[in-house]
Every structure is written in C-alpha cells, then in structure tokens.
Design a protein around this motif. Sequence first.
Motif: not given
Lengths: 553, 553
Positions: A132-133, A135-136, A139-141, A174, A342-343, A346, A383-384
Amino acid sequence: MPLHQASTRVWDTRRTEKKRRLEQVRAVADGKVLPTDKITAILEALILPGDRVVLEGNNQKQADFLSRMLAKVSPQKIHDLHMIMPSVSLPEHLDLFEQGIARKLDFAFSGSQSLRISQLLEDGQLEIGAIHTYIELYARLFVDLVPNVALIAGFKADRKGNLYTGASTEDTPALVEATAFKDGIVIAQVNELVDDETDLPRVDIPGSWVDFVVVADRPFFIEPLFTRDPRLIKPVHVLMAMMAIKGIYAKHQVQSLNHGIGFNTAAIELLLPTYGERLGLKGKICRHWTLNPHPTLIPAIESGWVETVHCFGGELGMEEYIRARPDIFFTGADGSMRSNRAFCQLAGQYAVDMFIGSTLQIDGLANSSTVTRGRLSGFGGAPNMGHDPHGRRHATPAWLDMIEEPDPMLPGRKLVVQMVETYQAGAKPSFVEKLEAVDVGKGAGMPLAPVMIYGQDVTHVLTEEGIAYLYRARSMEERRAMVAAVAGITDIGLGVDAKRVADLRRRELVVYPEDMGIRRSDASRSLLAAGNIADLVEWSGGLYQPPAKFRSW
Amino acid sequence: MPLHQASTRVWDTRRTEKKRRLEQVRAVADGKVLPTDKITAILEALILPGDRVVLEGNNQKQADFLSRMLAKVSPQKIHDLHMIMPSVSLPEHLDLFEQGIARKLDFAFSGSQSLRISQLLEDGQLEIGAIHTYIELYARLFVDLVPNVALIAGFKADRKGNLYTGASTEDTPALVEATAFKDGIVIAQVNELVDDETDLPRVDIPGSWVDFVVVADRPFFIEPLFTRDPRLIKPVHVLMAMMAIKGIYAKHQVQSLNHGIGFNTAAIELLLPTYGERLGLKGKICRHWTLNPHPTLIPAIESGWVETVHCFGGELGMEEYIRARPDIFFTGADGSMRSNRAFCQLAGQYAVDMFIGSTLQIDGLANSSTVTRGRLSGFGGAPNMGHDPHGRRHATPAWLDMIEEPDPMLPGRKLVVQMVETYQAGAKPSFVEKLEAVDVGKGAGMPLAPVMIYGQDVTHVLTEEGIAYLYRARSMEERRAMVAAVAGITDIGLGVDAKRVADLRRRELVVYPEDMGIRRSDASRSLLAAGNIADLVEWSGGLYQPPAKFRSW
C-alpha cells in the motif's frame, strides 16, 4: 411489509473478548503498566492466533522492543498472525514469519528488508495481503483491516497511559485510533515512565486510548533516513537543480511543494539561497513545504525562503533546530516537533502545487517504479503524493498553469515531476522499455505490476539532458517522443531522431539547458549554499546536531 | 562556498504573540475556564484584525455559541477576519461578514446558507478564498492556511481542557491539531464542565492541545441531516435500487462502499434484507461501509449484512443503537461512537470499492454538480469520495473488474456511480447540455466551474431507464451516446437514436431493467424492509430514537 425478526446475535463480541484478555494479565500488570521482563508471556495472553496485529514500524520510530518480544512467543501458542506494518524495517519483523508466528503481511514500505521479503514469499513462509501507500493502509484499518492489537512506540508515558511520542509522532495517531475505538488492545512501549501527566512534555495520545504501557529494555530504534550529506552532491545534480528551479519552479510559480529524498532534491534545497536568490525568486516560490525536516533545507530557512514546513516524521539531529524555529515548524507547547504522517500525506496530496522525486526506473511513457528485480521495496508515500488528486478544487497559479486549453470544465493539475539521471550508478540505464516491476509483480503473484507513479500522472520529466513538459503532450506518441528527447543515450533516448527533437524544442515541449540560458559549465558545486555537513551546522548556528556517522570533524 | 550570515530574524513571533494574547485574559479566566458571560470581550482580546479564524461548523456539530458571540464583537476592534469553516450552516456565520467583522471565507460546504453567500459575494461584502472538499481544507491548515485561532465545540470538558466531543467528533481533531501545534489559540465551547478527567466519558482531544474552554449558554446546535424517512421512498427509487444491487453491486462484487445521502441510496439500504437476500448476496456484497449512521441502514445491520461502519459524524437518534452495536460501529471504551471525518474521508477515498451518490445536474459527458443558479452550495466530501485515487495500490475484485484490457500496467479503478432520475421535481431535467455551475462559476469570478464530480471519474450512470457502464466507453463519442441512452426523454436523451441504443444494449455497454431480468412492475414499495420510521424503530428493538420531527406516532 416484512416484519423484523428479533435478532439473537451478540453484538459486542470484540468488547467481551477484549475484557477477557485484559483479565488474563490483570494480576501481573500494575494498572496500565506492564513489567518489562514478563512481556513475552503477557503478549501470549493478550494476542490470539489469527489476530490482526498492527506493529508500528515507521520511517523513524520503531516499536522494536515489542517486535523483538513478539518474536519470542511460542508459535504453538500464537501463530498465523496477520501483521499490518507501515514499514517493515527490522530483521525481527521478518523473524515473525520465519518462526511461524505470523503468516500474512499487509505493508506499505520495506526498504532494507525488501530482499528478504521476496525470499520468504518465494519460500511460502509469508503471504502478502497487499502493498500500500501509507494513507491507503491507514484507511483500511477503518474498513476491512480493523486491528485486534496495536503495538506502538512513544518516548514517555504516565501511569494512566497518556503518551508523549516525541518529535516522531508519525503514524501513531492513525494506528491507535483505529484500534482503540474498535475494542482492540493498544500496547505502547516507551523509553521512560513518569508518574503523572504533569511530568510529560505534552500529551500526543490520550491515556484513555491506550490499554498498556511498558518501559522498553532500551530506547526505541531510530535512524536518520532523510539526511543527505552535501559532499556527495555532484555537478550533474547542480545542473538538474538549476533546471528545476528555472524551468519548473519559477516558470509555474510553485509555492507549495513536497520534495522526495535524494541528492537531486537536496541540491535544489541548497541552490535556493544562491542561484534562486540571483534569479530574484525569494518569496515567489517554495514558500510552503510538506516533508521531513531535511537538514539541507536549513540554509533556505535561514535565508528567509521558507514560511512553513509540516513533517511526516522527525529527523535525528534536527530536534534543537526545530525547537528554535517554531514560526516555521509545527511544534507543541513544550517546544518539540509534532509530526503526523496521515495529515502530512493529506497535505502533500491535496494542498501542495508539486511533488518532485527521483526514481530508479522509468519507461517510455514515464511510468516509474523503485521496485526492481528481487526487491519488494513497497510504495511508502510516493504514489499518494505523486498523483493528481481529482478531488482537489482550490486553484493556485501552478495548478492552473497545467491547463492547456481555455475551458471552464477542465480542472487544473498537480505538478508531478520525475527527476532522474539517464543512467544509474553502474551504467544501468534509468530509462527502460519495460519496468522490472512488471516481472517482479508476476513473480510475486501480484494482480498488477507494482508501479510507483503512473505516467498518466507525470507532468514533467527532468534529466541532465533537459525537461520534458509532458502535460502538454497531445498524444501518446508525442509523449513518448518527449520522454525520449530527455533520455540521453539510453535505448529509449536513441529512439527519437534529431529532427523530431529540434521540433519539440522549437515548440518548447522539451527544453535543454541552453534553451533556458543555463550553461552546463556553470553547474558547479560552488553554487551550493552548503558543501558539507559542517556547513549545515554553521548555517544552523550550531543548533543542528548531526548523528555521528555524518560527522567528519 | 558562501558563508552563512548570522540571521537577526526572530523565529518565534507566533509563540510570543500567543503568550501576549493569553496574558490579556489571564485575569478574567479561571485557569483554562472562561466565563460564559464575558466571552465577547475575551474574543476581542484573543483575536486580532486579519487573523485566520477556524470556526467549527460541521454537518452535525456547531460551535454556535462561539459564532454568535464572535458576531457581537466590535467591528472597530476586530475586522477583516479570514474565516475558515468546513461548513457554513448558520445565519450568524454570515452575519460576521455583513457586519464587517470578517472579510474572506474559505469553506467546503454551505447548504442552507448557499443563497446568502452568493448574495454577499455579489454585494462585495464577502470574498471567497476557495471552495474545497473537506480534507482538502484540512490539508491546507497545515500548509498555507495555518490558523491563528480555532473556535470549536465539544460535549464536555474538564478544567484542564480535556475534551469529550461526543459521538460527533467529526472535524475537531484536524482543526485543533493544525492550530494547537502552530502556536494558535484553541477555544472550545462545551455543554458541560466537569472537574476532573475521571468525570469525562473519555478524552477525544487532550487538554494540552486546548487553551480555553467555556460553557455555552445552551447545548450546541445539532441537526439530523442524514435521516431519510422511508415513507418518502417512491417506486422509482425501488426500481433504481434493484438495478443498482443487481447490475452494479452484485456484478462487480462491491464489498466496501460509501453511500451518499438521498432516497435513492436509502432504498438500496432497505432492499438488501429483502431483494438482496433473495438474490443470495448476503456476505458477498456491502460488508464494509464508510458513511454517517443512516437509520435506513438498521435493517441491513440487524439481518447480518454489515460487518463494519466507520462514520464521518454522528446522527441524532442513533446514539443508543450505536452503543449497543460495538461490533459494527467504532466506539470508545465509554460506549459512545467515535467518528472522525478526516479518517472517514480517507477511508472513503482509499479503502472502499465504490462511491454512489445522487446529483442535481449532469451533462452529456457525465460531469455533474449540485451547484445550481444562485447557490454556492460547496462541495463537502463528494469530489473526494467520488474520484479515482491514482495513489491506491491494493486490489479488490471490484477495483480489478474496471480493467478492460489485460495489461499489467493498467491500474484498477474505483467505482464512481451517479444515481439520478432523469427529471428532478418540477419537471426540471437532470441531464443538461451545460451545467449551470459553469455560469455560476463565471458569475462568482471563480477560475473554474464548480464541478462536483468530473465525468472522467464516473464509471456508471444509473437512472430509472437503465445503467450506462461508462468505464467501458472507448471514445468520448461512445461515452456521450451511453449517457444519452439512459437519459430518458431529456434533450440529452433524445440525442441518441433507437438503433444506436439497441447496439449499446447488445454489447452490454448499457443495460435496461429488462436486460437484467428486472420487471418494472416488481419495483414496489412492499420490497422495502422498512416502510416508515416506526418500522426502523422496531427493527432496532427500540434503540433508535428518532427526533420528534420524524415521528408520526
């Protein structure tokens, strides 16, 4: 209308199970504090076979004590764990799989362990959920990878579980939030236990989110991953940095940006106070940054180029410098930095004009990857940061500058710049017909090739030959010719003839240094605002304290 | 090599200024607690002209006391504020501009205030920075919109500033973090003050991030925005829901998803336990959700369809139901929900297979917007959820199913479904040649039209006529024909001839209900698992407590 049939289902199985497990260790725990020397037995009581276990491995901060202790549990008691790790960076992370304690791995980045992951995969000792990236993965958590247990790291805790993470807060918020608010168990290793909240510099994670704290046998492992010694910057990096500043940053008025890590971008950072100053660009470009606290950014900060820096994590040696520059960095009331991956991811995705980074391999359409033969290195954040978020709606000059036709229905674009020398060390071409990632993906049974950044998102390719303004390409064929025009004497580069290149340059789809008024002979290391680590220390007024391995004095 | 010239710059201006301001109110404050009746004068001391002020206006939770008190400050003392607001939802939010206290506005959503924003803009009393998606706005707080002051809302606080937000944590963590860690001032209004942390249900925001708390004159305003009464679901919604379930959810194996708000998606939620059950889809689709706690999701939860739900915010009336279903929802150790808009938006962007939502206007290429003449309604979260994040790397069956050609270099795609009746109420066509947003954007001086979701990201358009599988279109012309084929008797729909439609249906690029074995006459309200709010209460075993306005008994 169908009637409701009274459900006999039990709806609090996770809560009940958590209570049961906590009960198991109540006798040995002192409230929320676990004894360091009994932690392996305690993990055997708190974790069950098949659990999803988040193990904090970040870029800078490692729950290394907990991972070493987890590697000591009995595989008879605990097996088939599903490990969720932002970064797989320590040998013991993979020992878990070799010993049969863990079976499945979801991760974002591996780095130094990338070879061994490939090997374990091949040997059938490890199964990969997905790569994953960052944050991806976070996100899944909150969706389909809800954790049962989170093993995390902080600097200090009090007896109520309040946590001071230190400057490398990173992924911790996160990871903890997803676990704590779904009846998972949160265990934090800390370097130091204090009695009361008032003894903590500040609270990064509230105690009510943390079930247990344990003092580690030694301070958590941390590595200066983002320090680049200016001594290793070569004239070719200086040349490319000059082109970047003039042909991209100034041309498009890039005011907010993310720099990947590498000597290319370090050279840009060190050229702002010299070459950038000479071009009169101060205050016009590079005002807001999202990146780790690169020491090579110090001269630009000191000479007034930088207004704000938000960080994914910390960097060893930069603590005191950051503490003394709160107007620039995000810091707590205690003075130390607060990072937050995470931020910051973003921010790097949605709030900056440009991402610029290096890569290892790039194909004729500008698809790129750092995954090369035998190495499942993962994706990290690139990638993000390195794609155009179609959900962005605010306009900036650089973003609007990517629009080629006047049409109110056309959105702007994030600048995604790939900066790469045409050849890597060892005379290996960076430009290739087919990324090795394609075969690596096939070999590892991945449904798709592990591409780091897709060509469709790349707006510029910059090499020592020149800049290809790919966002202006009107066809795939033109795009391919533009990439070739800056690919030098690689096979890709030899695939375009001189006449076509001349036409691309005439139409300013591709520019070479001389087209920008940059003389290759001017690209000298003497342009760097700092030539070595000692210079950076001097720029910082002695506040930057480089780790020993970077000191030559 | 250039030598460093010792900087004379002061690097802690924000910290010093914060200290100075806090000093101004020290005499009137009781530690961190501010007196309710003196708050306007206190705001005049803590805020300066030109400040960037974050005002918490969320979907569900409003810092309404603080906004009312801010509207009472003297415009001679405080003016030209730059307001940053996720949601502009209360009249006093705009009074600030009318009275000359504020001048510039950066926001994400306006809703009921959208007409007045347009008016103020036209009258030159308000200047718009930009209209954002939620996470785009949070992201900028860490980059180029760093706040000076944040005015936020919580349920309870203790005297140290520890905050319990209640179930609608929503935007609070993001707004506070950006302010607290850049030497901004954080002021929280709460419904109740308690003495000690042990009197709080839990801590959502640590006290060390909060400078002041003040007890509001009355509990903060909260509205049940996400409740849809099943009585208002029409047979046409049932028909569209049947098509969605069979022709999209089942066809692509959609396991994780976000539902926008509306009667269309409410119908889908209510059809899962009936129609979905009959198709044998339980456990195969719709297992993981990111959405507010829609009451219409209760029957699907009770009948075992739903494994997890992560929420942006709360919903009035759902508190006790959520508390009794911790296996499904994210809750704290105290039992109440923990929502988090930033993480839920991340989850909806990166971790789910599909976004499905309604719109007001859609053009021939499937660009859509809810911004219509005279209404600057903003974007909210839809453009974020409703686009394909190119930074996603993990594969799921639905995501992979969007790939049309076997090529390892082609990534999967997120499903972005626009579900819309061909005509809105008042016989206004939903399908239009040109979105009104284009002229609204021009009129408001925006650089681009305020498009909600770009057609390039839309994979499916679903109307009462049928489904257009746009991800399969091989040209813009084909895409246009496919949209027209489901656009009914609107001008757009009349632009495609019967022969072309027949061909599109033969190639399964477009399907009509009969092509899926769905008889229009079967689309009856009797299929809904709940026909009214009382049914939902019954399904919930009395746990759902609808607000008075939804009660008819």
